[in-house]
Design a protein around this motif. Structure first.
Motif, PDB file in Angstrom:
ATOM      1  N   ALA A  58       0.831  -1.204   0.000  1.00 45.89           N
ATOM      2  CA  ALA A  58       0.000   0.000   0.000  1.00 45.89           C
ATOM      3  C   ALA A  58       0.866   1.255   0.000  1.00 45.89           C
ATOM      4  N   LYS A  59       1.936   1.241   0.780  1.00 45.27           N
ATOM      5  CA  LYS A  59       2.830   2.388   0.821  1.00 45.27           C
ATOM      6  C   LYS A  59       3.530   2.582  -0.526  1.00 45.27           C
ATOM      7  N   ALA A  60       3.926   1.466  -1.148  1.00 49.28           N
ATOM      8  CA  ALA A  60       4.589   1.558  -2.447  1.00 49.28           C
ATOM      9  C   ALA A  60       3.642   2.110  -3.505  1.00 49.28           C
ATOM     10  N   VAL A  61       2.370   1.702  -3.442  1.00 45.51           N
ATOM     11  CA  VAL A  61       1.380   2.219  -4.400  1.00 45.51           C
ATOM     12  C   VAL A  61       1.146   3.708  -4.160  1.00 45.51           C
ATOM     13  N   ALA A  62       1.100   4.107  -2.891  1.00 47.86           N
ATOM     14  CA  ALA A  62       0.929   5.533  -2.576  1.00 47.86           C
ATOM     15  C   ALA A  62       2.094   6.349  -3.126  1.00 47.86           C
ATOM     16  N   ARG A  63       3.314   5.799  -2.995  1.00 50.97           N
ATOM     17  CA  ARG A  63       4.489   6.510  -3.544  1.00 50.97           C
ATOM     18  C   ARG A  63       4.372   6.619  -5.068  1.00 50.97           C
ATOM     19  N   LEU A  64       3.883   5.545  -5.706  1.00 50.27           N
ATOM     20  CA  LEU A  64       3.730   5.579  -7.156  1.00 50.27           C
ATOM     21  C   LEU A  64       2.701   6.636  -7.564  1.00 50.27           C
ATOM     22  N   GLY A  65       1.587   6.675  -6.837  1.00 47.74           N
ATOM     23  CA  GLY A  65       0.577   7.695  -7.138  1.00 47.74           C
ATOM     24  C   GLY A  65       1.131   9.101  -7.010  1.00 47.74           C
ATOM     25  N   LYS A  66       1.969   9.314  -6.008  1.00 45.22           N
ATOM     26  CA  LYS A  66       2.596  10.625  -5.825  1.00 45.22           C
ATOM     27  C   LYS A  66       3.558  10.936  -6.972  1.00 45.22           C
ATOM     28  N   GLN A  67       4.322   9.933  -7.398  1.00 46.55           N
ATOM     29  CA  GLN A  67       5.261  10.144  -8.506  1.00 46.55           C
ATOM     30  C   GLN A  67       4.523  10.522  -9.790  1.00 46.55           C
ATOM     31  N   VAL A  68       3.409   9.835 -10.044  1.00 49.89           N
ATOM     32  CA  VAL A  68       2.618  10.148 -11.238  1.00 49.89           C
ATOM     33  C   VAL A  68       2.080  11.572 -11.148  1.00 49.89           C
ATOM     34  N   GLY A  69       1.563  11.954  -9.954  1.00 53.30           N
ATOM     35  CA  GLY A  69       1.045  13.309  -9.770  1.00 53.30           C
ATOM     36  C   GLY A  69       2.105  14.369  -9.987  1.00 53.30           C
ATOM     37  N   GLN A  70       3.304  14.117  -9.445  1.00 52.67           N
ATOM     38  CA  GLN A  70       4.389  15.076  -9.626  1.00 52.67           C
ATOM     39  C   GLN A  70       4.795  15.198 -11.092  1.00 52.67           C
ATOM     40  N   MET A  71       4.825  14.078 -11.787  1.00 57.52           N
ATOM     41  CA  MET A  71       5.188  14.089 -13.205  1.00 57.52           C
ATOM     42  C   MET A  71       4.155  14.866 -14.017  1.00 57.52           C
ATOM     43  N   LEU A  72       2.877  14.665 -13.694  1.00 52.46           N
ATOM     44  CA  LEU A  72       1.829  15.387 -14.406  1.00 52.46           C
ATOM     45  C   LEU A  72       1.914  16.884 -14.133  1.00 52.46           C
TER      46      LEU A  72
END
Length: 624
Positions: A254-268
């Protein structure tokens, strides 16, 4: 000419007499469109006299007199008058009105919270026009405030004068303790700030697909292949989806998925796009491709919207602009619920399902495609076994891919870096697309130019061993100083970008190219679009309410009018005869598509026919 000039300006003619004979071929003329300033540097015809500029007119007068050149006896007086008027202008530069300035920098600078001087700095007429625009915006109501501001910014109606008048009204309302008025004016100011901030970060395009408007600076930058370090690793989400809620590694996942979601948001937020690998294996992508290939006989040629407004135009097939074939798949939305944006509400019925079948299962939206697919799967050729009803519409691999894409968007929405994706709530039906290996392409365009609610475009590719020689790259155009980004459509690759602001294109494909496309909706924009569609019958503003039948009739004529190929003798007369049979609503559509904002209201079929008869074949070829 030698002794004067003729100036034509918007149909008005002005004569200017020169104080002496000049060489017309040697004079320089300069027109500054922004200031509407015309300047002419006069060069005397006399070979021994130097040319002069406004800054040293007096000295040149003396030189001309001393040279005893044969000139008009009044020349010295006329030139002295010129010197005097020029000196007056140089002494005190005439102030330029800023009322019409619509640049983001000027408007953001004006929209501060400080006091406004009693002298607004705009003329009475400019102030009245701005106040009328502000009153019109308020009259549209709070539900349409954001869309009204966006439209006015794009049309240039929100300018320096508007912002100055808005701040003055906000100041008066606050001083008079009129809280409701002050709140309304404050909301307008904040929305303009937010919109202009977005505009400065990413130029929001309003052209309908496909319009190529590459900036000169951008055109000089060669497209770059997406760098490996800019491709995010989606494997944490894959691991999370594979684990069960009770497994020990669930919290870690769950933490890894949250980090991925944050990375996608930052990239966007930083680039307007994001690319990911690792969510699907090559074999999983191949399984989805196999399901698509089974449905491929039911794909149809894609269409583009041709029109200057969101509600007035026609869906048309133009393979030289957009060459893919598509199939819409209904059902299987997040949380297994029917979406109000799904084609399923209009095309699916109880008769389409057998007992025990899931009414929200993933299947073609088209009733004809469903029936054809059902006939082909009930009994395979060569005595293959009968497919059971429970198996008929599952498309398990495609459904699993959509589930994973939904999970990634949910992680993005819940991340602290969600930004413009924080209010995503639902997605469209899935669009399956194949670009044939004939050089099929989709020219540069923006997906959502009408404010229909689509905020995020999400694609997944299913193309095994895709190489550079295969073409078909997704080409993103971030704009500004950033070069275009080429994204090869490799198997299992994901691409996301803002649907309402990212120009993009698909380059010519040399191999069959498979993809799945979905769009995720912003809750607020979607609600406004739905409300607007209910109350006015259109999305995006503009145009009268046109029936489906009128749109269809207009589409048939426009398909012939704007179709490819050279105009043929007698074609215009044939089109004019067909135009005379249109309804008034269909005639209005045709006129608006071909003329845009210049079209008057109340166009009749005879008007369209007359316009067609007045054209030449050269005009028709130019229109096409």
């Amino acid at each position: 000419a030698a002794w004067g000039a003729r100036v034509l300006d918007a149909g008005q003619e002005h004569s200017v007499d020169f104080p002496f004979e000049v060489d017309p071929e040697d004079c320089r003329v300069c027109f500054r469109a922004k200031r509407r300033e015309l300047s002419v540097e006069l060069r005397p015809k006399f070979s021994h006299a130097k040319s002069f500029a406004a800054c040293d007119v007096e000295q040149k007068v003396a030189d001309l007199v001393e040279s005893k050149a044969t000139i008009d006896e009044n020349a010295e007086r006329k030139l002295a008058d010129l010197v005097e008027s020029e000196a007056t202008i140089q002494e005190k530069e005439r102030p330029r009105s800023r009322a019409g300035d619509t640049s983001s920098a000027a408007l953001l600078a004006e929209l501060h919270d400080g006091p406004v001087d009693e002298d607004l700095g705009v003329s009475e007429a400019e102030g009245d026009a701005a106040f009328s625009e502000l009153r019109s915006l308020l009259a549209e109501g709070p539900a349409f405030l954001g869309e009204g501001i966006r439209q006015r910014v794009q049309d240039g109606r929100i300018n320096f004068a508007f912002c100055r008048v808005l701040r003055k009204n906000l100041q008066h309302a606050a001083e008079a303790d009129q809280k409701n008025k002050a709140h309304a004016f404050k909301a307008i100011q904040q929305k303009i700030r937010a919109l202009l901030g977005d505009k400065a970060a990413a130029q929001v395009a309003r052209h309908h697909a496909p319009t190529v408007q590459a900036a000169a600076a951008e055109a000089q930058l060669a497209p770059c292949l997406v760098a490996p370090e800019n491709i995010l690793d989606a494997s944490p989400l894959r691991s999370a989806l594979a684990s069960t809620p009770a497994s020990k590694g669930n919290k870690t996942s769950a933490k890894a998925v949250a980090r991925l979601g944050k990375q996608v948001g930052q990239m966007l937020q930083e680039s307007g796009w994001a690319v990911l690998d690792g969510l699907f294996t090559a074999s999983e992508a191949a399984a989805v491709r196999a399901e698509m290939q089974q449905l491929e006989p039911h794909f149809h040629a894609s269409e583009i919207w041709v029109g200057n407004q969101a509600a007035v135009g026609a869906q048309m097939t133009m393979p030289e602009i957009r060459g893919d074939k598509v199939l819409w798949m209904c059902g299987h939305h997040p949380q297994r619920s029917s979406s109000p944006w799904s084609h399923a509400n209009m095309s699916q019925s109880g008769a389409d399902f057998s007992p025990g079948e899931d009414p929200f299962a993933l299947q073609p939206c088209s009733s004809a495609a469903r029936q054809a697919a059902k006939a082909s799967t009930m009994l395979g050729s060569g005595g293959a076994r009968r497919v059971q009803p429970s198996e008929r519409w599952l498309n398990r691999n495609l459904a699993g891919m959509l589930d994973a894409m939904d999970a990634l968007v949910q992680a993005l929405r819940e991340s602290p870096a969600a930004g413009r994706c924080s209010k995503l709530e639902d997605r469209s039906d899935a669009m399956l697309a194949v670009y044939p290996a004939t050089g099929a392409r989709f020219q540069r365009h923006v997906d959502n130019t009408a404010g229909d609610g689509r905020r995020l475009t999400f694609l997944c590719y299913m193309n095994q061993d895709w190489g550079k020689e295969d073409g078909g790259e997704l080409c993103l155009h971030p704009g500004g100083t950033s070069p275009a980004v080429l994204v090869p459509p490799a198997a299992g690759r994901l691409a996301l970008f803002f649907a309402d602001s990212m120009p993009h294109e698909v380059l010519p494909a040399k191999r069959h190219r498979y993809s799945v496309n979905v769009w995720y909706y912003d809750a607020e924009e979607k609600a406004r679009a739905q409300a607007e569609a209910r109350t006015t019958g259109r999305i995006g503003g503009g145009g009268a309410i046109i029936s489906d039948a009128e749109n269809a009739a207009a589409q048939r004529l426009l398909q012939q009018l704007l179709g490819s190929g050279e105009a043929q003798p007698g074609e215009l007369e044939r089109l004019a005869q067909e135009a005379e049979r249109l309804s008034p609503g269909a005639a209005q559509v045709v006129a608006t598509v071909t003329m845009g904002s210049r079209v008057p209201t109340g166009v009749t079929p005879r008007d369209v026919a007359t316009g067609l008869r007045s054209m030449t074949t050269e005009h028709l070829n130019g229109l096409r």
